[in-house]
Design a protein around this motif. Sequence first.
Motif, mmCIF file in Angstrom:
data_model
loop_
_atom_site.group_PDB
_atom_site.id
_atom_site.type_symbol
_atom_site.label_atom_id
_atom_site.label_comp_id
_atom_site.label_asym_id
_atom_site.label_seq_id
_atom_site.Cartn_x
_atom_site.Cartn_y
_atom_site.Cartn_z
ATOM 1 N N ALA A 104 -10.614 76.910 24.329
ATOM 2 C CA ALA A 104 -9.993 77.136 23.024
ATOM 3 C C ALA A 104 -8.748 76.283 22.913
ATOM 4 O O ALA A 104 -8.236 75.759 23.912
ATOM 5 N N ILE A 105 -8.272 76.123 21.686
ATOM 6 C CA ILE A 105 -6.995 75.425 21.470
ATOM 7 C C ILE A 105 -5.876 76.380 21.868
ATOM 8 O O ILE A 105 -5.771 77.483 21.322
ATOM 9 N N ALA A 111 0.172 74.556 25.347
ATOM 10 C CA ALA A 111 -0.192 73.149 25.174
ATOM 11 C C ALA A 111 0.944 72.238 25.630
ATOM 12 O O ALA A 111 0.711 71.212 26.291
ATOM 13 N N GLU A 112 2.163 72.617 25.306
ATOM 14 C CA GLU A 112 3.320 71.810 25.702
ATOM 15 C C GLU A 112 3.447 71.758 27.221
ATOM 16 O O GLU A 112 3.679 70.692 27.807
ATOM 17 N N HIS A 113 3.270 72.911 27.874
ATOM 18 C CA HIS A 113 3.372 72.945 29.338
ATOM 19 C C HIS A 113 2.276 72.109 29.995
ATOM 20 O O HIS A 113 2.536 71.383 30.960
ATOM 21 N N GLU A 119 -4.562 69.108 19.178
ATOM 22 C CA GLU A 119 -5.989 69.299 18.926
ATOM 23 C C GLU A 119 -6.789 69.532 20.206
ATOM 24 O O GLU A 119 -7.978 69.859 20.146
ATOM 25 N N SER A 120 -6.168 69.372 21.371
ATOM 26 C CA SER A 120 -6.894 69.477 22.633
ATOM 27 C C SER A 120 -7.184 70.931 22.991
ATOM 28 O O SER A 120 -6.424 71.849 22.647
ATOM 29 N N THR A 121 -8.281 71.131 23.697
ATOM 30 C CA THR A 121 -8.645 72.469 24.145
ATOM 31 C C THR A 121 -8.314 72.645 25.627
ATOM 32 O O THR A 121 -8.080 71.675 26.351
ATOM 33 N N ALA A 122 -8.292 73.889 26.048
ATOM 34 C CA ALA A 122 -8.036 74.225 27.447
ATOM 35 C C ALA A 122 -8.908 75.414 27.809
ATOM 36 O O ALA A 122 -9.448 76.107 26.939
ATOM 37 N N TRP A 142 -4.151 79.861 30.487
ATOM 38 C CA TRP A 142 -4.656 78.607 29.945
ATOM 39 C C TRP A 142 -4.532 77.547 31.032
ATOM 40 O O TRP A 142 -3.466 77.413 31.652
ATOM 41 N N LEU A 143 -5.631 76.817 31.285
ATOM 42 C CA LEU A 143 -5.648 75.832 32.368
ATOM 43 C C LEU A 143 -6.297 74.546 31.878
ATOM 44 O O LEU A 143 -7.189 74.578 31.008
ATOM 45 N N PRO A 144 -5.905 73.392 32.432
ATOM 46 C CA PRO A 144 -6.407 72.100 31.939
ATOM 47 C C PRO A 144 -7.859 71.844 32.342
ATOM 48 O O PRO A 144 -8.233 71.988 33.506
ATOM 49 N N ILE A 145 -8.662 71.472 31.362
ATOM 50 C CA ILE A 145 -10.080 71.172 31.625
ATOM 51 C C ILE A 145 -10.202 69.919 32.479
ATOM 52 O O ILE A 145 -11.083 69.829 33.352
ATOM 53 N N ARG A 146 -9.304 68.968 32.283
ATOM 54 C CA ARG A 146 -9.378 67.687 32.996
ATOM 55 C C ARG A 146 -9.324 67.884 34.505
ATOM 56 O O ARG A 146 -10.074 67.256 35.256
ATOM 57 N N LEU A 147 -8.466 68.777 34.982
ATOM 58 C CA LEU A 147 -8.325 68.996 36.419
ATOM 59 C C LEU A 147 -9.320 70.023 36.962
ATOM 60 O O LEU A 147 -9.600 70.042 38.165
ATOM 61 N N LEU A 148 -9.829 70.876 36.078
ATOM 62 C CA LEU A 148 -10.704 71.969 36.512
ATOM 63 C C LEU A 148 -11.950 72.042 35.634
ATOM 64 O O LEU A 148 -12.189 73.030 34.930
ATOM 65 N N PRO A 149 -12.792 70.995 35.662
ATOM 66 C CA PRO A 149 -13.929 70.941 34.738
ATOM 67 C C PRO A 149 -14.943 72.066 34.929
ATOM 68 O O PRO A 149 -15.617 72.471 33.974
ATOM 69 N N ASP A 150 -15.078 72.601 36.147
ATOM 70 C CA ASP A 150 -16.101 73.618 36.421
ATOM 71 C C ASP A 150 -15.519 75.021 36.574
ATOM 72 O O ASP A 150 -16.182 75.922 37.104
ATOM 73 N N LEU A 151 -14.292 75.234 36.122
ATOM 74 C CA LEU A 151 -13.615 76.501 36.361
ATOM 75 C C LEU A 151 -14.389 77.698 35.830
ATOM 76 O O LEU A 151 -14.499 78.734 36.493
#
Length: 239
Positions: A104-105, A111-113, A119-122, A142-151
């Motif tokens: 979700a957004i 998002a700032e942290h 517009e990016s999701t997490a 909320w966690l970054p998808i880029r670092l944790l794609p399979d979370l």
Amino acid sequence: MDTHNELKHVWVRRQLQELVAGLRPGDALVGERQLEEQFGVSRITVRRAISDLVHDGVLVRVRGKGTFVSHGMVRSTLHLASFNEDMRAAGFEPSTRVISATTAIPPEAAAEHLGLTPESTAHHICRLRLGNGAPVSVDESWLPIRLLPDLLSENLDGSLYRILSVSGHPVQRVEQTVEAAPASETIAALLDIEAGAPVLLFRRRSFTGPGTPIEYSISTYRADRYQISMQLEAPLRAG
């Protein structure tokens, strides 16, 4: 001080402690009028003794319902530990119920942290945390998808910190604030308390590696089941 009344108060408090010892967590305490007649004391003395046990975490008052035997209070010192570690250290058996796990957004602060554009999701994970089967907190992360794609394919019933560590992104630093707040209707329903009841609101910014943000979380704790303990050692200064 009226010594006679003080002795009455101490005696009633002890009687209540013995009464509560024979009940189970969640059981209702008999009414004040019945206790007043049973102990042969005034309503004021009964209420004062009950208030003492509420303050000690032995009893819990629920507005409009009555007074109940507490499920116990977790006392946590200020340190970097997972919910499960805190619960076990306090003698409680931790468990987790996943309310939702999706993308979700995130809100602006998250998002700032995480360094995301508006517009990016997490990853957004909402979980109900329990101690000995009783609700203690609601955790939203909320966690970054880029670092944790399979979370989201992981088992999220356990420690999120453990998952992050195994994924190569252990939490190494945390910035946290705590404030008192009234429970929203949604949170109150999950924590089994009245809407508007006082809760402890933890906002946590977590980092991994050399200052890389890995999580933004908001944890809402029942104020009658969680307590923060701290010890400060410093020279006292005048003024």
